[in-house]
Design a protein around this motif. Structure first.
Motif, PDB file in Angstrom:
ATOM      1  N   ILE A   1      36.402   9.934  26.370  1.00  0.00           N
ATOM      2  CA  ILE A   1      36.821   8.554  26.109  1.00  0.00           C
ATOM      3  C   ILE A   1      38.340   8.459  26.028  1.00  0.00           C
ATOM      4  O   ILE A   1      38.960   7.572  26.602  1.00  0.00           O
ATOM      5  CB  ILE A   1      36.183   8.024  24.808  1.00  0.00           C
ATOM      6  N   ARG A   2      38.949   9.387  25.307  1.00  0.00           N
ATOM      7  CA  ARG A   2      40.398   9.308  25.112  1.00  0.00           C
ATOM      8  C   ARG A   2      41.179   9.506  26.394  1.00  0.00           C
ATOM      9  O   ARG A   2      42.190   8.870  26.626  1.00  0.00           O
ATOM     10  CB  ARG A   2      40.858  10.374  24.110  1.00  0.00           C
ATOM     11  N   HIS A   3      40.736  10.472  27.203  1.00  0.00           N
ATOM     12  CA  HIS A   3      41.596  10.891  28.314  1.00  0.00           C
ATOM     13  C   HIS A   3      41.022  10.570  29.689  1.00  0.00           C
ATOM     14  O   HIS A   3      41.652  10.894  30.697  1.00  0.00           O
ATOM     15  CB  HIS A   3      41.883  12.390  28.198  1.00  0.00           C
ATOM     16  N   LYS A   4      39.836   9.987  29.739  1.00  0.00           N
ATOM     17  CA  LYS A   4      39.221   9.631  31.021  1.00  0.00           C
ATOM     18  C   LYS A   4      39.149  10.837  31.969  1.00  0.00           C
ATOM     19  O   LYS A   4      39.557  10.753  33.126  1.00  0.00           O
ATOM     20  CB  LYS A   4      39.988   8.484  31.684  1.00  0.00           C
TER      21      LYS A   4
ATOM     22  N   ALA B   1      31.712   6.204  21.738  1.00  0.00           N
ATOM     23  CA  ALA B   1      31.357   5.487  22.972  1.00  0.00           C
ATOM     24  C   ALA B   1      32.321   4.314  23.135  1.00  0.00           C
ATOM     25  O   ALA B   1      32.807   3.768  22.145  1.00  0.00           O
ATOM     26  CB  ALA B   1      29.922   4.963  22.901  1.00  0.00           C
ATOM     27  N   PHE B   2      32.584   3.956  24.384  1.00  0.00           N
ATOM     28  CA  PHE B   2      33.395   2.767  24.639  1.00  0.00           C
ATOM     29  C   PHE B   2      32.881   2.062  25.883  1.00  0.00           C
ATOM     30  O   PHE B   2      32.641   2.691  26.910  1.00  0.00           O
ATOM     31  CB  PHE B   2      34.873   3.129  24.822  1.00  0.00           C
ATOM     32  N   ASP B   3      32.688   0.770  25.760  1.00  0.00           N
ATOM     33  CA  ASP B   3      32.222  -0.026  26.885  1.00  0.00           C
ATOM     34  C   ASP B   3      33.408  -0.799  27.457  1.00  0.00           C
ATOM     35  O   ASP B   3      33.910  -1.742  26.834  1.00  0.00           O
ATOM     36  CB  ASP B   3      31.127  -0.987  26.399  1.00  0.00           C
ATOM     37  N   GLU B   4      33.865  -0.387  28.630  1.00  0.00           N
ATOM     38  CA  GLU B   4      35.066  -0.982  29.235  1.00  0.00           C
ATOM     39  C   GLU B   4      34.858  -2.457  29.567  1.00  0.00           C
ATOM     40  O   GLU B   4      35.819  -3.210  29.702  1.00  0.00           O
ATOM     41  CB  GLU B   4      35.445  -0.241  30.534  1.00  0.00           C
ATOM     42  N   ALA B   5      33.610  -2.859  29.721  1.00  0.00           N
ATOM     43  CA  ALA B   5      33.341  -4.246  30.114  1.00  0.00           C
ATOM     44  C   ALA B   5      33.397  -5.188  28.922  1.00  0.00           C
ATOM     45  O   ALA B   5      33.890  -6.312  29.032  1.00  0.00           O
ATOM     46  CB  ALA B   5      31.978  -4.337  30.799  1.00  0.00           C
TER      47      ALA B   5
ATOM     48  N   GLY C   1      34.471  -4.141  25.588  1.00  0.00           N
ATOM     49  CA  GLY C   1      35.426  -3.766  24.551  1.00  0.00           C
ATOM     50  C   GLY C   1      34.758  -3.344  23.253  1.00  0.00           C
ATOM     51  O   GLY C   1      35.398  -3.356  22.197  1.00  0.00           O
ATOM     52  N   VAL C   2      33.485  -2.969  23.315  1.00  0.00           N
ATOM     53  CA  VAL C   2      32.808  -2.490  22.100  1.00  0.00           C
ATOM     54  C   VAL C   2      33.054  -0.991  21.975  1.00  0.00           C
ATOM     55  O   VAL C   2      32.754  -0.217  22.878  1.00  0.00           O
ATOM     56  CB  VAL C   2      31.300  -2.795  22.132  1.00  0.00           C
ATOM     57  N   LEU C   3      33.649  -0.623  20.842  1.00  0.00           N
ATOM     58  CA  LEU C   3      34.013   0.765  20.579  1.00  0.00           C
ATOM     59  C   LEU C   3      33.165   1.303  19.443  1.00  0.00           C
ATOM     60  O   LEU C   3      33.016   0.666  18.402  1.00  0.00           O
ATOM     61  CB  LEU C   3      35.491   0.858  20.183  1.00  0.00           C
ATOM     62  N   SER C   4      32.594   2.486  19.662  1.00  0.00           N
ATOM     63  CA  SER C   4      31.873   3.170  18.596  1.00  0.00           C
ATOM     64  C   SER C   4      32.687   4.399  18.230  1.00  0.00           C
ATOM     65  O   SER C   4      33.090   5.165  19.103  1.00  0.00           O
ATOM     66  CB  SER C   4      30.485   3.551  19.131  1.00  0.00           C
ATOM     67  N   CYS C   5      32.984   4.571  16.953  1.00  0.00           N
ATOM     68  CA  CYS C   5      33.805   5.722  16.567  1.00  0.00           C
ATOM     69  C   CYS C   5      33.461   6.179  15.160  1.00  0.00           C
ATOM     70  O   CYS C   5      32.831   5.457  14.396  1.00  0.00           O
ATOM     71  CB  CYS C   5      35.293   5.384  16.658  1.00  0.00           C
ATOM     72  N   GLU C   6      33.893   7.406  14.857  1.00  0.00           N
ATOM     73  CA  GLU C   6      33.704   7.923  13.509  1.00  0.00           C
ATOM     74  C   GLU C   6      34.698   7.259  12.559  1.00  0.00           C
ATOM     75  O   GLU C   6      35.727   6.724  12.979  1.00  0.00           O
ATOM     76  CB  GLU C   6      33.861   9.444  13.504  1.00  0.00           C
ATOM     77  N   ALA C   7      34.386   7.357  11.264  1.00  0.00           N
ATOM     78  CA  ALA C   7      35.137   6.572  10.280  1.00  0.00           C
ATOM     79  C   ALA C   7      36.567   7.054  10.074  1.00  0.00           C
ATOM     80  O   ALA C   7      37.418   6.292   9.641  1.00  0.00           O
ATOM     81  CB  ALA C   7      34.393   6.589   8.943  1.00  0.00           C
TER      82      ALA C   7
ATOM     83  N   ALA D   1      25.672  22.588  20.615  1.00  0.00           N
ATOM     84  CA  ALA D   1      25.103  21.249  20.406  1.00  0.00           C
ATOM     85  C   ALA D   1      26.045  20.346  19.623  1.00  0.00           C
ATOM     86  O   ALA D   1      26.292  19.205  20.011  1.00  0.00           O
ATOM     87  CB  ALA D   1      23.762  21.358  19.698  1.00  0.00           C
ATOM     88  N   ASP D   2      26.613  20.859  18.522  1.00  0.00           N
ATOM     89  CA  ASP D   2      27.429  19.979  17.687  1.00  0.00           C
ATOM     90  C   ASP D   2      28.827  19.763  18.269  1.00  0.00           C
ATOM     91  O   ASP D   2      29.665  19.101  17.668  1.00  0.00           O
ATOM     92  CB  ASP D   2      27.486  20.490  16.246  1.00  0.00           C
ATOM     93  N   LEU D   3      29.074  20.340  19.458  1.00  0.00           N
ATOM     94  CA  LEU D   3      30.355  20.072  20.109  1.00  0.00           C
ATOM     95  C   LEU D   3      30.265  18.893  21.079  1.00  0.00           C
ATOM     96  O   LEU D   3      31.269  18.483  21.658  1.00  0.00           O
ATOM     97  CB  LEU D   3      30.821  21.308  20.873  1.00  0.00           C
ATOM     98  N   ALA D   4      29.051  18.374  21.246  1.00  0.00           N
ATOM     99  CA  ALA D   4      28.865  17.277  22.203  1.00  0.00           C
ATOM    100  C   ALA D   4      29.765  16.099  21.843  1.00  0.00           C
ATOM    101  O   ALA D   4      30.379  15.470  22.713  1.00  0.00           O
ATOM    102  CB  ALA D   4      27.402  16.847  22.225  1.00  0.00           C
ATOM    103  N   ARG D   5      29.880  15.793  20.538  1.00  0.00           N
ATOM    104  CA  ARG D   5      30.736  14.681  20.116  1.00  0.00           C
ATOM    105  C   ARG D   5      32.190  14.926  20.478  1.00  0.00           C
ATOM    106  O   ARG D   5      32.900  14.007  20.874  1.00  0.00           O
ATOM    107  CB  ARG D   5      30.647  14.486  18.595  1.00  0.00           C
TER     108      ARG D   5
END
Lengths: 248, 445
Positions: free
Chosen positions: A53-56, B72-76, B78-84, A42-46
Motif C-alpha cells: 500500500i505504501r510503496h505501490k 487496505a486502501f481503495d483508490e476509487a 478513498g477508504v483506508l483500513s489501518c492499524e491504530a 503467516a504473521d508477516l502478511a500484514r
C-alpha cells in the motif's frame, strides 16, 4: 566505483526483524519489489500488505529457516533471483546463558554465522553466474573485538564479517558487490529495555537508508552513524593488557 | 500478558509535560498482545500527543505505535483500513500524492489514528465536516477479556459511540476503517481577515462559508481591542489556481523541521514576552488571499519539532473549552477579561465556531464557540484555570478531556450530559476494571 541503477527487486532474509523490515521499506520506496523471508511467515502478511500500500510495489512472504543446512532448496523455491539479497538474520542471545549452556551458545553461533554465511554463499554462486547483484550482510561492531559481555554473539559476527569481506574480495572482478553493515546501537525489539545512549543509537529507518545508499554507491563496509567508526577505532587501539581488565 | 514487575518503568507525560508519572510500558506489536486480560487496568497510548494525563496508564500503559501498518486502501473510494498506531503524518505522506487527505485533521499530524478516534479530534473544518469520528466507518476494539469486536454504527453501536471520544476507556482500538477526502492539489487558498475586536471575530466565524475557518485571538488585548483576532479561512486549491510550471499539483513542499534544542528558561514565556509576540503577530498579518502549502496551513507548529520545550522543563497547561452559541459572546467577554486581568497570557490562543455536536458520548465538540489556550504550568495558572472553570460551567460549556490535566470534577458531569450512557456501556461490558488512565481516575470517569 560508479553508482548502480536502483535495484528492481530485493530479498530480505530475516524479514521479521525491525532492521530487515526497515530495509525492505527503503528498497520498496525506491521502486523495488520485495520478498520477505522468515520462519512462520503467516504473521508477516500484514507487513507485506503494508509495503504494497505504501510503496505501490509487489511484496510477498516466503518461509525461510536460517539454519537450514540446504540453502539451495530455499533459493530454488524463489520465482527469481533478486537484484539484491539482504541478510538481517541474527540472534543476540544471553551471554551468561551461552557461557553455561553449550546448546544456547550453539544457537547463537548458528544464527549469526553458520546460517547467514551458508545461505549468502549459495546466493553468491548464483549471482556470480549471473554476473550482477548485490549482497548485504548485517553484521555488528560486536565482531570487531571480543568483550566479556557478548563475545559469543560477537565471535559469530566476527566470523560473518570475515566471510563477507572474503566474499567481496572473491567477487570483486565479477559484477557482484558485497556490503558489510555494522549498525552500532539500533532501537529495536532486540535491544528493548537496554539503556542505549541517544546520540549513538540509530532508528531502524536510518539503517534502511544507509543500506540502500551503500547498495547504490557500491560501498564496502558501512556504519550507520559515522561516529561508530571512531568508537571502534578507539576500542580496537586499547592494548590487550589493559583491555582485558576493562568492563565495556 | 507480562507482569508489571518485569516491565521497565518509564517517566511518562503527555505533550504538555504536566503531569509526569512512572508507568510500566508494554509495547503492542501484534493485535493479540492487547487482546488478553492483563489482570489490572491498562490504557493505550498512541504518540503521546494528548496534552495532560489521558495517555498515562498507572500501572500499565500499552504502547500502540508498533502497530502501524496499512491494511487496505481503495483508490476509487478513498477508504483506508489501518492499524491504530499509524500516524496521520503517514497518511498525509502516502496519500496526498495520490489525491487523498484526512477528512479531519487536528493541528498536528503527529497523532495516531487510535488517538484521533479516542479523543474524537476536530479540525478547522468542524463546522462542515464534524469531528474525526464522523469519518470512521468501523473499528476493531479489544475488550481486555480476549474478545476483539468490530464495531460500527450498525454492529455493537453502543461500544462504537462510547469509543468515539471515549479516551481509550472502552477498550484498545486496534484498527479502523476511515474515509479520506479527495483533493486535487497540496495547496490551500488562505484568506486572512484582521478583525479589531471580539464582535468582528464572532461575526466572521459565524458567517464563514469556507471549508476551513479558525481565528487566532490576542488574549492580552483589553478594552476596545478585547478579542482582536486574525481570522484565517481556507479552501483546497484547484490545479488551475496554481502558478504555471508546477509539474505535480499534489507534490508537497519538503522542508526539514527545526527542533527546539533544549528547555527554555521559565522566564522566556511570561506576560511581557507574550504580549510583545501577540502584538507583533497581529500586525504582521495583512488582509488578503494567498496560496500556502498544506503543511503550513494545517500544521504550523509541526515545523518546530519539540516545541513544547519553549515552556521550560516544568511543562505547561493546555485549556480548551466550548460554550454553547447562545450566550457565548457574554461568556467569552468574561473569560477573556479574566485572562487579560491575570496577565498570564497565552500564545496563539485559537478561537473557532463548532458545527453540530457529534455522535460520541464523550465527544468534545458541540455547537458553540471553542477557545484553546496554553499557559506555563504554575500555581498562578492553576488558580486562573479554576476561575475559568467556573465561568465555563456557568455558560453551560465543557472542557476538552484530551487537553486536560486538572479540571474540577464537577465540570465533567455538567459538561457531558451523555456521561451516564458512557458509564452504562463501560458497566455492561465489564470495562471499568480493565481500562483506566490517570485521567479517568482523577475525574472518576
Amino acid at each position: 566505483m560508479s553508482a548502480a541503477t536502483p535495484p528492481r527487486s530485493v530479498l530480505v532474509l530475516g524479514g521479521r526483524s525491525d532492521i530487515g523490515l526497515a530495509i525492505a521499506h527503503r528498497y520498496a520506496a525506491g521502486g523495488a519489489s520485495v520478498v520477505l523471508a522468515a520462519r512462520d511467515p503467516a504473521d508477516l502478511a500484514r507487513a507485506a500488505t503494508d509495503i504494497e500500500i505504501r510503496h505501490k510495489v509487489s511484496a510477498t512472504v516466503v518461509p525461510f529457516d536460517a539454519v537450514d543446512p540446504d540453502p539451495d532448496r530455499f533459493l530454488d523455491s524463489l520465482a527469481a533471483l533478486p537484484d539484491t539479497v539482504v541478510c538481517a538474520v541474527g540472534l543476540l542471545g544471553d551471554q551468561t546463558r551461552s557461557e553455561a549452556d553449550p546448546a544456547a551458545a550453539t544457537a547463537v553461533m548458528e544464527a549469526n554465522y553458520l546460517g547467514p554465511a551458508r545461505v549468502l554463499g549459495a546466493v553468491a554462486n548464483r549471482m556470480a553466474a549471473r554476473g550482477t547483484g548485490c549482497i548485504v550482510g548485517i553484521s555488528s561492531v560486536a565482531g570487531d573485538r571480543g568483550r566479556a559481555s557478548n563475545y559469543v554473539y560477537g565471535s559469530a559476527k566476527a566470523g560473518f564479517t570475515a566471510f563477507l569481506s572474503g566474499l567481496r574480495n572473491r567477487l570483486a572482478r565479477t559484477g557482484v558487490h558485497v556490503v558489510t553493515v555494522k549498525p552500532g546501537f539500533v532501537r529495536t525489539r532486540m535491544t528493548e529495555g537496554m539503556p542505549l545512549p541517544g546520540p549513538i543509537t540509530a532508528a531502524p529507518a536510518e539503517v534502511g537508508e544507509a543500506v540502500y545508499r551503500a547498495d547504490l554507491k557500491r560501498r564496502n563496509t558501512i556504519h550507520v552513524r559515522p561516529v561508530w567508526r571512531l568508537i571502534m577505532l578507539v576500542i580496537g587501539a586499547i592494548p590487550e593488557p589493559i583491555f582485558k581488565r576493562l568492563s565495556l | 500478558m507480562v507482569l508489571d514487575r518485569s516491565l521497565p518503568t518509564t517517566r511518562l507525560s503527555g505533550w504538555s509535560r504536566y503531569p509526569v508519572l512512572d508507568c510500566a510500558v508494554l509495547p503492542v506489536r501484534r493485535p493479540e498482545d492487547a487482546a488478553m486480560p492483563a489482570g489490572h487496568p491498562v490504557i493505550a497510548r498512541g504518540n503521546g500527543r494528548s496534552y495532560g494525563d489521558a495517555s498515562l496508564g498507572v500501572p500499565t500503559t500499552l504502547a500502540m505505535r508498533p502497530l502501524d501498518r496499512f491494511l487496505a486502501f481503495d483508490e476509487a473510494t478513498g477508504v483506508l483500513s489501518c492499524e491504530a498506531g499509524v500516524l496521520l503524518s503517514d497518511i498525509v505522506d502516502v496519500f496526498t500524492p495520490r489525491g487523498w487527505f484526512p477528512a479531519v485533521t487536528p493541528g498536528t499530524r503527529f497523532v495516531t489514528v487510535g488517538g484521533a478516534i479516542a479523543a474524537d479530534v476536530h479540525g478547522k473544518n468542524h463546522h462542515g465536516a464534524g469531528s474525526f469520528g464522523a469519518h470512521v466507518i468501523d473499528l476493531d476494539l479489544a475488550l481486555g477479556d480476549g474478545r476483539i469486536v468490530t464495531c460500527s454504527r450498525d454492529a455493537e453501536a453502543d461500544l462504537f459511540l462510547a469509543t468515539l471520544g471515549g479516551m481509550g476507556l472502552t477498550g484498545v482500538i486496534l484498527a479502523a476503517r476511515l474515509r479520506l477526502q479527495p483533493i486535487r492539489t497540496a495547496t490551500i487558498r488562505q484568506t486572512t481577515h484582521r478583525v479589531a475586536d471580539l464582535d468582528g471575530a464572532l461575526e466572521r466565524l459565524a458567517g464563514s462559508t469556507s471549508t476551513y475557518s479558525v481565528a487566532w485571538i490576542d488574549c492580552l488585548a483589553s478594552g476596545a481591542s478585547l478579542g482582536r483576532s486574525v481570522v484565517m479561512d481556507g479552501e483546497h486549491a484547484e490545479p488551475e489556481e496554481l502558478p504555471a510550471g508546477i509539474a505535480d499539483p499534489l507534490a508537497r513542499t519538503r522542508r526539514r523541521g527545526k527542533t527546539v534544542p533544549f528547555d527554555f528558561p521559565a522566564l522566556a514565556i511570561s506576560g511581557p514576552t507574550v504580549k510583545a509576540f501577540n502584538a507583533l503577530y497581529y500586525r504582521r498579518h495583512r488582509n488578503g488571499t494567498g496560496l500556502v502549502d498544506l503543511d503550513s496551513y494545517f500544521y504550523p507548529l509541526d515545523a518546530l519539532l519539540e516545541w513544547h520545550r519553549i515552556y521550560g522543563s516544568k511543562g505547561f497547561l493546555q485549556y480548551q473549552f466550548v460554550v454553547p452559541l447562545a450566550g457565548a459572546r457574554a461568556a467569552l467577554v468574561r473569560i477573556l477579561g479574566a485572562i487579560a486581568e491575570a496577565r498570564s497570557g497565552s500564545f496563539l490562543a485559537v478561537l473557532k465556531q463548532f458545527g453540530p455536536e457529534g455522535e460520541g458520548h464523550l465527544s468534545f465538540p458541540m455547537e458553540g464557540l471553542t477557545l484553546a489556550l496554553d499557559f506555563p504550568a504554575s500555581p498562578d495558572a492553576l488558580a486562573l484555570l479554576d476561575r475559568l472553570d467556573d465561568l465555563v460551567l456557568d455558560a453551560g460549556g465543557r472542557i476538552y478531556l484530551a487537553k486536560d490535566a486538572r479540571m474540577k470534577p464537577a465540570l465533567l458531569a455538567a459538561g457531558y450530559p451523555r456521561l451516564p450512557l458512557f458509564r452504562a456501556v463501560r458497566a455492561r461490558h465489564g470495562l471499568e476494571d480493565r481500562f483506566q488512565s490517570a485521567l479517568s481516575r482523577r475525574l472518576g470517569l
